[in-house]
Design a protein around this motif. Structure first.
Motif, short mmCIF file in Angstrom:
data_model
loop_
_atom_site.label_atom_id
_atom_site.label_comp_id
_atom_site.label_asym_id
_atom_site.label_seq_id
_atom_site.Cartn_x
_atom_site.Cartn_y
_atom_site.Cartn_z
N PHE A 190 -14.22 14.64 21.74
CA PHE A 190 -14.93 13.82 22.71
C PHE A 190 -14.49 14.06 24.14
N ARG A 208 -12.52 11.91 30.89
CA ARG A 208 -13.42 10.86 31.34
C ARG A 208 -13.01 10.50 32.75
N LYS A 267 -21.99 3.93 39.79
CA LYS A 267 -21.36 2.79 40.46
C LYS A 267 -21.46 2.99 41.97
N ILE A 312 -8.95 1.95 37.50
CA ILE A 312 -10.17 2.41 36.85
C ILE A 312 -11.28 1.43 37.20
N MET A 355 -14.91 0.26 36.24
CA MET A 355 -15.92 0.42 35.20
C MET A 355 -17.29 -0.05 35.64
N THR A 384 -23.40 -2.84 35.41
CA THR A 384 -22.32 -2.10 34.79
C THR A 384 -21.23 -3.05 34.33
N ARG A 423 -19.95 -3.03 30.67
CA ARG A 423 -19.22 -1.93 30.07
C ARG A 423 -17.90 -2.47 29.52
N PRO A 424 -17.29 -1.83 28.52
CA PRO A 424 -17.73 -0.60 27.88
C PRO A 424 -18.74 -0.79 26.75
N LEU A 474 -22.03 0.94 27.00
CA LEU A 474 -22.06 2.40 26.88
C LEU A 474 -22.69 2.78 25.55
N LYS A 534 -10.76 -9.97 34.08
CA LYS A 534 -11.24 -8.61 33.74
C LYS A 534 -10.70 -8.17 32.39
N ILE A 557 -8.70 -2.81 27.57
CA ILE A 557 -10.04 -2.34 27.24
C ILE A 557 -9.90 -0.88 26.82
N LEU A 569 -11.92 2.53 25.65
CA LEU A 569 -13.24 3.16 25.56
C LEU A 569 -13.41 3.83 24.19
N PRO A 570 -14.68 4.18 23.83
CA PRO A 570 -14.95 4.73 22.50
C PRO A 570 -14.11 5.96 22.14
N ASN A 571 -13.95 6.17 20.84
CA ASN A 571 -13.34 7.38 20.28
C ASN A 571 -11.88 7.60 20.65
N ILE A 603 -6.56 -0.21 30.89
CA ILE A 603 -7.89 0.27 30.55
C ILE A 603 -7.68 1.70 30.08
N ILE A 604 -8.11 2.01 28.88
CA ILE A 604 -7.88 3.35 28.34
C ILE A 604 -9.21 4.07 28.26
N LEU A 605 -9.33 5.13 29.08
CA LEU A 605 -10.61 5.86 29.14
C LEU A 605 -10.74 6.81 27.97
#
Lengths: 361, 415
Positions: free
Chosen positions: A10, A15, A348, A359, A361, B21, B24-25, B28, B376, B398, B400-402, B413-415
């Motif tokens: 992925f 990202r 954004k 970050i 979002m 937005t 999110r997430p 998404l 947040k 938070i 993110l996918p995968n 926040i983990i991208l």
């Protein structure tokens, strides 16, 4: 000759860029990452490249159609239905990789950018007569990686040590291999690690040899290394006196500018900058150590350093963007805004300054 | 007695993908209106509420998403609730009132006497039949649902002032900087077809001003409406504010719950409010169990029939478990939404979180947050296909996918 490129998953470390585009198609030095490798393979006579993927095959397949005809090389996809690790995909693509010729085939990791001394590697492989050859590269901090312990004169590999706690050597696996078809007999179609299971076996049989990569090497799978990698890549272009590098009174150091990009008056661009197609850099802009993706507009008097600006974004007048700011696709930084390490997801608008890395979002 | 004449058409504004937005997430992976609250898609709740209106002819969902994103949902909900639901895609932004006007021909096809307009991302009891009755009594062009909130929070919304006897709307202002009123606009309206005339009036007025600007440089310098296209009409600033105090608009106050669902944290709160409402309106939807044959259930809990929950697990309060989820032995779930195909292994704990589709939580893993719906990172969100390995703790974060988490994280926040 055939080759397999391990594209895998992925691309989460890249990202927010990979939220818009699968990682192999993210441009590096104005060219999709995977195209750097496919072109190097084509140059030494590889006729078929198999991409081992497990994510967004439709997007990849569209890209392939375009480049198959342009490059005159056959490109196929081998899709993993479950993650197969670093060796499993080879077993999956077996039928594409071996034919009657018995020739060895290349395996590349899609995140790696380097000089690709593939012809030298073929010669090295022939001369030692072993079963597998791997490229290794010297690094300053080997304990972050898998170290390859080898006999210096012949290159014969003794063993692999993953993230060693004491110094055992400073050469690490560069992720580029040349394998005889017989290697495939040792790989089962299940999640398998090539470094942990396959290579140690071949090394034990004294049939694995390592060649030290001359020139630069970088794993550009994450933004910080992507930016360092661009510097190394542009540096190697300079050494070859490549005509692709830009020149002029407004250019410092090594800079790549797509021919369709427009640069205004009074700008200072470089060092280590890549500007993609259709970009508009207005007057009085300072760019250093950054990548500006396709379709970006950088407005007057802005200043960007050590950052990556995603496709179709805009950076406002007098904005200052620095310190590993990564803007995803279609991000708009308003006039006079300051971003210190902002990581911004696609679509954004940044209306207030980002004073510390965060970050958005 | 005139009931065949009194048809009602409902319009639910569902928004679009790049517009908000803030969701999110989760957004998404799924359009916000389809995110499940208390086991049903967010937009399902206002649709069910519309069904209670007598002589409801049609429900339109209006938004910017691609038609195919709503195709499956629309046909399934039409069948399930036996009411015609149709998705209409706006080709470009027309504003909250302009969007309604854009489809007026379709809306008026059924010759409705009343039009119900709702925002999809509002969590509410939707007292529509009572509101319709009140609207008929008032005899105006429109009736707005209002609710009393704390004075400190009122500034986030449209504030209204109404006559306490006649309920006429006297004053309306959107997100004011100073305090005007503690009654706010819930985003639920009932209109008569005259609303279209009012909206058209705004367009025409703007067109005239545009013409005037070409003639007079003074007009050209006026900041208001300078850059708005003539067919872009906002309900709040262009209709409600100007018409307040002119005996056209009225208010109906609800004393039930109301929340705006802008963030994933608020979706967890809203899910809880709907679960609590089910206890009165549809208790058969809620789970029950005492640890013998089924898991111990505490408070309001929804469990999809295909989900498997081990009898030694303890679930609730405020938990919603979606299709095909597997909850292992000894698991504790409090205040959370567990989405489709999630696997939670033995003895894991989830408190104040949303666990995304196909994710998996290892044995003795712990996913939790402070539960502050407005912060947040107040509700931990795991995106689609996130793997939390055995014994790993994830707090106020938070993901993110995968992603695979093999070390504990806090406030990230983990991208």
């Amino acid at each position: 000759m055939k080759a397999l490129i391990l594209v895998g998953g992925f691309g989460t470390r890249l990202r927010p860029l990979t939220l818009s585009v699968p990682k192999p198609l993210v441009e590096f030095a104005n060219k999709p990452m995977i195209l750097h490798q496919i072109e190097a393979l084509k140059a030494i006579g590889v006729t078929e490249v198999v991409l081992a993927i497990n994510y967004q095959p439709e997007v990849m397949l569209n890209f392939l159609k375009e480049f198959e005809t342009k490059l005159g090389i056959k490109i196929t996809c081998s899709q993993e239905t479950e993650p197969l690790g670093t060796a499993g995909p080879l077993a999956l693509a077996r039928d594409n990789l071996v034919d009657d010729s018995g020739e060895p085939f290349f395996v590349l990791n899609s995140d790696v950018i380097s000089e690709y001394p593939l012809q030298e590697m073929i010669d090295f492989h022939k001369s030692h007569g072993g079963e597998a050859s791997i490229l290794v590269t010297k690094v300053d901090e080997p304990s972050k990686y898998g170290v390859v312990v080898m006999e210096e004169s012949t290159g014969q590999v003794e063993r692999f040590v993953e993230k060693p706690k004491v110094f055992v050597g400073n050469k690490i696996n560069a992720g580029i291999y040349l394998l005889n078809p017989s290697v495939l007999d040792q790989i089962e179609l299940r999640p398998t690690s090539i470094e942990k299971e396959v290579f140690p076996n071949i090394a034990a049989e004294k049939k694995l040899y390592a060649m030290v990569l001359p020139g630069f090497w970088m794993d550009i799978g994450q933004p910080r290394d992507y930016i360092t990698g661009l510097r190394l890549y542009l540096d190697s272009l300079k050494k070859k006196s490549s005509p692709k590098l830009a020149f002029g009174p407004h250019i410092i150091g090594n800079v790549l500018v797509d021919e369709s990009a427009k640069i205004g008056e009074g700008c200072l661009i470089g060092p280590d900058v890549a500007i993609g197609s259709g970009c508009i850099v207005e007057s009085g802009v300072r760019l250093s150590r950054c990548t500006i993706m396709r379709g970006v507009r950088v407005k007057k008097h802005a200043c960007i350093s050590s950052s990556i600006i995603g496709w179709h974004s805009t950076v406002g007048q007098w904005a200052r963007v620095e310190n590993m700011t990564i803007l995803g696709e279609d991000v708009h930084v308003c006039d006079e805004i300051y971003s210190n390490g902002g990581v911004v997801l696609p679509h954004k608008e940044i209306k207030s300054s980002i004073l510390n890395p965060e970050i958005v979002m | 007695m005139g009931s065949t004449e009194e048809r009602v058409v409902a319009v639910i504004m569902v928004g679009g993908p790049t517009k908000g937005t803030r969701f999110r997430p989760l957004s998404l992976n799924i359009p916000k209106p389809l995110f499940p609250l208390a086991g049903q898609a967010m937009v399902h709740h206002p649709i069910s509420a519309c069904k209670k209106i007598p002589n409801l002819a049609q429900i339109y969902l209006v938004g910017f998403y691609e038609e195919r994103e709503f195709a499956l949902f629309v046909s399934s909900v039409s069948n399930e609730l036996r009411v015609p639901v149709r998705y209409l895609r706006e080709d470009k932004p027309h504003g909250s009132a302009g969007g309604l006007y854009n489809f007026r021909d379709l809306i008026m096809e059924d010759n409705p006497s009343h039009i119900v307009l709702l925002n999809c991302d509002v969590c509410c009891s939707f007292p529509l039949p009572e509101m319709l009755e009140a609207h008929r009594r008032y005899g105006g062009m429109g009736t707005i649902l209002v609710i009393k909130v704390s004075p400190e929070s009122a500034y986030q919304f449209g504030e209204l002032v109404a006559d306490p006897d006649t309920n006429e709307l006297l004053h309306y202002t959107e997100k004011p900087e100073t305090f005007v009123s503690d009654r706010i606009n819930c985003g639920v309206y009932i209109f008569t077809p005259d609303i279209f005339t009012a909206i058209q009036g705004v367009s025409t007025q703007r067109k005239d001003r545009a013409t005037l600007r070409r003639v007079s440089s003074f007009e050209a310098l006026q900041p208001a409406n300078r850059s708005l296209p003539t067919d872009y009409v906002r309900l709040d600033q262009d209709i409600l504010s100007p018409l307040a105090g002119k005996k056209h608009l009225y208010v109906y106050e609800t004393k039930d719950f109301w929340e705006q669902i802008k963030s994933p944290g608020m979706s967890l709160r809203s899910s809880g409010l709907y679960l609590a409402q089910f206890r009165f309106t549809s208790p058969h939807l809620l789970a029950s169990g005492d640890g013998t044959k089924n898991a111990t259930i505490s408070g309001d809990v929804y469990i999809h029939p295909s989900a498997k929950v081990h009898p030694t697990a303890k679930i609730g309060p405020n938990v919603s478990i979606s299709a095909n989820a597997r909850i292992g032995a000894g698991v504790r779930l409090v205040s959370c939404i567990i989405l489709d195909d999630v696997e939670i292994k033995e003895n894991a704990v989830v408190i104040h979180a949303i666990v995304g589709w196909k994710s998996s939580m290892g044995r003795w893993s712990r996913v939790q947050a402070s539960g502050d719906y407005n912060a947040k990172l107040g509700v931990t969100i795991l995106g689609e296909s996130v793997i939390v390995e055995d014994e790993v703790v994830v707090i106020n974060s938070i993901v993110l996918p995968n992603k695979t988490l093999n070390v504990s994280v806090q406030e990230e926040i983990i991208l």
